[in-house]
Motif scaffolding. Sequence first.
Motif, mmCIF file in Angstrom:
data_model
loop_
_atom_site.group_PDB
_atom_site.id
_atom_site.type_symbol
_atom_site.label_atom_id
_atom_site.label_comp_id
_atom_site.label_asym_id
_atom_site.label_seq_id
_atom_site.Cartn_x
_atom_site.Cartn_y
_atom_site.Cartn_z
ATOM 1 N N MET A 178 0.833 -1.209 0.000
ATOM 2 C CA MET A 178 0.000 0.000 0.000
ATOM 3 C C MET A 178 0.864 1.255 0.000
ATOM 4 S SD MET A 178 -3.246 -1.146 2.419
ATOM 5 C CE MET A 178 -3.098 0.306 3.362
ATOM 6 N N ILE A 179 1.937 1.259 0.759
ATOM 7 C CA ILE A 179 2.841 2.415 0.788
ATOM 8 C C ILE A 179 3.458 2.640 -0.583
ATOM 9 C CG2 ILE A 179 5.029 3.257 1.727
ATOM 10 C CD1 ILE A 179 4.199 1.918 4.403
ATOM 11 N N ILE A 180 3.885 1.577 -1.227
ATOM 12 C CA ILE A 180 4.485 1.692 -2.560
ATOM 13 C C ILE A 180 3.471 2.234 -3.564
ATOM 14 C CG2 ILE A 180 5.409 0.344 -4.505
ATOM 15 C CD1 ILE A 180 6.811 -1.418 -2.370
ATOM 16 N N VAL A 181 2.237 1.745 -3.518
ATOM 17 C CA VAL A 181 1.193 2.208 -4.429
ATOM 18 C C VAL A 181 0.913 3.694 -4.203
ATOM 19 C CG1 VAL A 181 -1.280 2.039 -4.951
ATOM 20 C CG2 VAL A 181 0.102 -0.037 -4.778
ATOM 21 N N ILE A 182 0.849 4.127 -2.963
ATOM 22 C CA ILE A 182 0.593 5.540 -2.659
ATOM 23 C C ILE A 182 1.729 6.405 -3.175
ATOM 24 C CG2 ILE A 182 0.427 7.222 -0.776
ATOM 25 C CD1 ILE A 182 -1.160 5.040 0.774
ATOM 26 N N ILE A 183 2.954 5.999 -2.958
ATOM 27 C CA ILE A 183 4.109 6.778 -3.417
ATOM 28 C C ILE A 183 4.105 6.876 -4.940
ATOM 29 C CG2 ILE A 183 6.631 6.758 -3.641
ATOM 30 C CD1 ILE A 183 6.694 5.639 -0.741
ATOM 31 N N ILE A 184 3.877 5.774 -5.623
ATOM 32 C CA ILE A 184 3.874 5.784 -7.089
ATOM 33 C C ILE A 184 2.737 6.643 -7.629
ATOM 34 C CG2 ILE A 184 3.461 4.332 -9.125
ATOM 35 C CD1 ILE A 184 5.126 2.166 -7.714
ATOM 36 N N SER A 185 1.577 6.605 -6.994
ATOM 37 C CA SER A 185 0.440 7.392 -7.486
ATOM 38 C C SER A 185 0.647 8.889 -7.280
ATOM 39 C CB SER A 185 -0.855 6.951 -6.810
ATOM 40 O OG SER A 185 -0.846 7.285 -5.444
ATOM 41 N N ARG A 186 1.478 9.277 -6.336
ATOM 42 C CA ARG A 186 1.717 10.703 -6.077
ATOM 43 C C ARG A 186 2.836 11.281 -6.930
ATOM 44 N NH1 ARG A 186 -0.212 12.906 -0.815
ATOM 45 N NH2 ARG A 186 -1.784 11.419 -0.188
ATOM 46 N N ILE A 187 3.625 10.441 -7.541
ATOM 47 C CA ILE A 187 4.698 10.932 -8.400
ATOM 48 C C ILE A 187 4.064 11.526 -9.644
ATOM 49 C CG2 ILE A 187 6.669 10.273 -9.839
ATOM 50 C CD1 ILE A 187 7.279 8.084 -7.793
ATOM 51 N N GLU A 188 4.417 12.766 -9.949
ATOM 52 C CA GLU A 188 3.846 13.438 -11.109
ATOM 53 C C GLU A 188 4.498 12.902 -12.372
ATOM 54 O OE1 GLU A 188 2.771 17.962 -12.440
ATOM 55 O OE2 GLU A 188 3.831 17.574 -10.594
ATOM 56 N N LYS A 189 3.687 12.712 -13.377
ATOM 57 C CA LYS A 189 4.194 12.161 -14.621
ATOM 58 C C LYS A 189 5.197 13.105 -15.266
ATOM 59 C CE LYS A 189 0.057 9.633 -15.909
ATOM 60 N NZ LYS A 189 -0.990 9.495 -16.917
ATOM 61 N N ARG A 190 6.260 12.527 -15.780
ATOM 62 C CA ARG A 190 7.237 13.287 -16.548
ATOM 63 C C ARG A 190 6.933 13.047 -18.013
ATOM 64 N NH1 ARG A 190 11.832 14.981 -13.863
ATOM 65 N NH2 ARG A 190 12.988 14.915 -15.798
ATOM 66 N N GLY A 191 7.063 14.069 -18.807
ATOM 67 C CA GLY A 191 6.745 13.934 -20.212
ATOM 68 C C GLY A 191 7.889 13.358 -21.027
ATOM 69 N N LEU A 192 7.588 13.060 -22.246
ATOM 70 C CA LEU A 192 8.596 12.573 -23.177
ATOM 71 C C LEU A 192 9.414 13.716 -23.747
ATOM 72 C CD1 LEU A 192 6.605 9.934 -25.240
ATOM 73 C CD2 LEU A 192 8.338 9.521 -23.522
ATOM 74 N N ILE A 193 8.935 14.914 -23.558
ATOM 75 C CA ILE A 193 9.596 16.093 -24.101
ATOM 76 C C ILE A 193 10.501 16.689 -23.032
ATOM 77 C CG2 ILE A 193 9.205 18.402 -25.038
ATOM 78 C CD1 ILE A 193 6.420 17.457 -25.853
ATOM 79 N N LEU B 107 11.985 16.866 -28.910
ATOM 80 C CA LEU B 107 10.846 16.000 -29.212
ATOM 81 C C LEU B 107 11.293 14.622 -29.703
ATOM 82 C CD1 LEU B 107 8.705 18.630 -31.114
ATOM 83 C CD2 LEU B 107 8.223 17.709 -28.864
ATOM 84 N N GLU B 108 12.551 14.316 -29.543
ATOM 85 C CA GLU B 108 13.131 13.091 -30.095
ATOM 86 C C GLU B 108 12.369 11.819 -29.713
ATOM 87 O OE1 GLU B 108 17.312 10.981 -29.423
ATOM 88 O OE2 GLU B 108 17.467 13.026 -30.199
ATOM 89 N N LYS B 109 11.901 11.731 -28.482
ATOM 90 C CA LYS B 109 11.212 10.524 -28.013
ATOM 91 C C LYS B 109 9.790 10.398 -28.547
ATOM 92 C CE LYS B 109 13.813 10.190 -23.715
ATOM 93 N NZ LYS B 109 13.727 10.273 -22.258
ATOM 94 N N THR B 110 9.311 11.417 -29.247
ATOM 95 C CA THR B 110 7.949 11.370 -29.775
ATOM 96 C C THR B 110 7.923 11.104 -31.282
ATOM 97 O OG1 THR B 110 7.844 13.740 -30.205
ATOM 98 C CG2 THR B 110 7.146 12.991 -28.024
ATOM 99 N N ILE C 184 6.358 13.620 -35.764
ATOM 100 C CA ILE C 184 5.972 13.710 -34.357
ATOM 101 C C ILE C 184 4.621 13.027 -34.174
ATOM 102 C CG2 ILE C 184 5.420 15.294 -32.476
ATOM 103 C CD1 ILE C 184 7.220 17.353 -34.040
ATOM 104 N N LEU C 185 4.573 12.073 -33.252
ATOM 105 C CA LEU C 185 3.328 11.357 -32.981
ATOM 106 C C LEU C 185 2.499 12.135 -31.967
ATOM 107 C CD1 LEU C 185 4.749 7.736 -32.785
ATOM 108 C CD2 LEU C 185 3.423 8.752 -34.635
ATOM 109 N N GLU C 186 1.380 12.615 -32.419
ATOM 110 C CA GLU C 186 0.487 13.426 -31.587
ATOM 111 C C GLU C 186 0.025 12.667 -30.341
ATOM 112 O OE1 GLU C 186 -3.698 15.514 -32.508
ATOM 113 O OE2 GLU C 186 -2.225 15.536 -34.112
ATOM 114 N N SER C 187 -0.251 11.386 -30.500
ATOM 115 C CA SER C 187 -0.736 10.584 -29.375
ATOM 116 C C SER C 187 0.303 10.503 -28.255
ATOM 117 C CB SER C 187 -1.116 9.184 -29.836
ATOM 118 O OG SER C 187 0.002 8.536 -30.419
ATOM 119 N N LEU C 188 1.585 10.456 -28.608
ATOM 120 C CA LEU C 188 2.624 10.421 -27.581
ATOM 121 C C LEU C 188 2.759 11.763 -26.871
ATOM 122 C CD1 LEU C 188 5.541 8.332 -29.137
ATOM 123 C CD2 LEU C 188 4.006 7.695 -27.274
ATOM 124 N N LEU C 189 2.550 12.847 -27.597
ATOM 125 C CA LEU C 189 2.621 14.168 -26.972
ATOM 126 C C LEU C 189 1.617 14.281 -25.833
ATOM 127 C CD1 LEU C 189 2.873 16.642 -29.982
ATOM 128 C CD2 LEU C 189 4.642 16.125 -28.314
#
Length: 147
Positions: free
Chosen positions: A24-39, A71-74, A81-86
């Motif tokens: 449960m602690i691991i799930v809470i920590i992972i859910s609070r981490i803000e997503k980092r983009g591909l850009i 934008l290399e990763k997209t 550039i893949l719009e869906s990945l953006l």
Amino acid sequence: MKRKLEMVFSKIVLLILGILILWMIIVIIISRIEKRGLITVIEDEFCSVNQIGKTESGRNIYSYCLKEVNLEKTLDKNGQILESLLMKYGKKKNCLYDGGTCSYTTKEYQMISCMQNGKNKDIIITTRKQDFEELYHQFCDIEEILK
């Protein structure tokens, strides 16, 4: 014998409870981490508008108040550039009923996807500091960004 079984059973129960609490602690920590983009972006103190590419569907992409945008990763195999990945790694924040204009934010940047009915369908990548409503009126509420 019965006492030994009770001790083994209680140790197993404690072990299972410990594993569940850790999970449960691991799930809470992972859910609070803000997503980092591909850009990856580097901010610029001078807020100029630069066209940085087009998506596979033909939408123009612009940067605003950014010195560098990677934008290399997209990119797909053909270099488009893949719009869906953006949009995939951003958290959808503000959406309007003008045809589907929405903002997507990550830890490093925000992206405005203009989708006005019959008008502007450009994408603007900028800093998180910029106000969505101002960006909308400055970029989405016009026919073309760069003339």
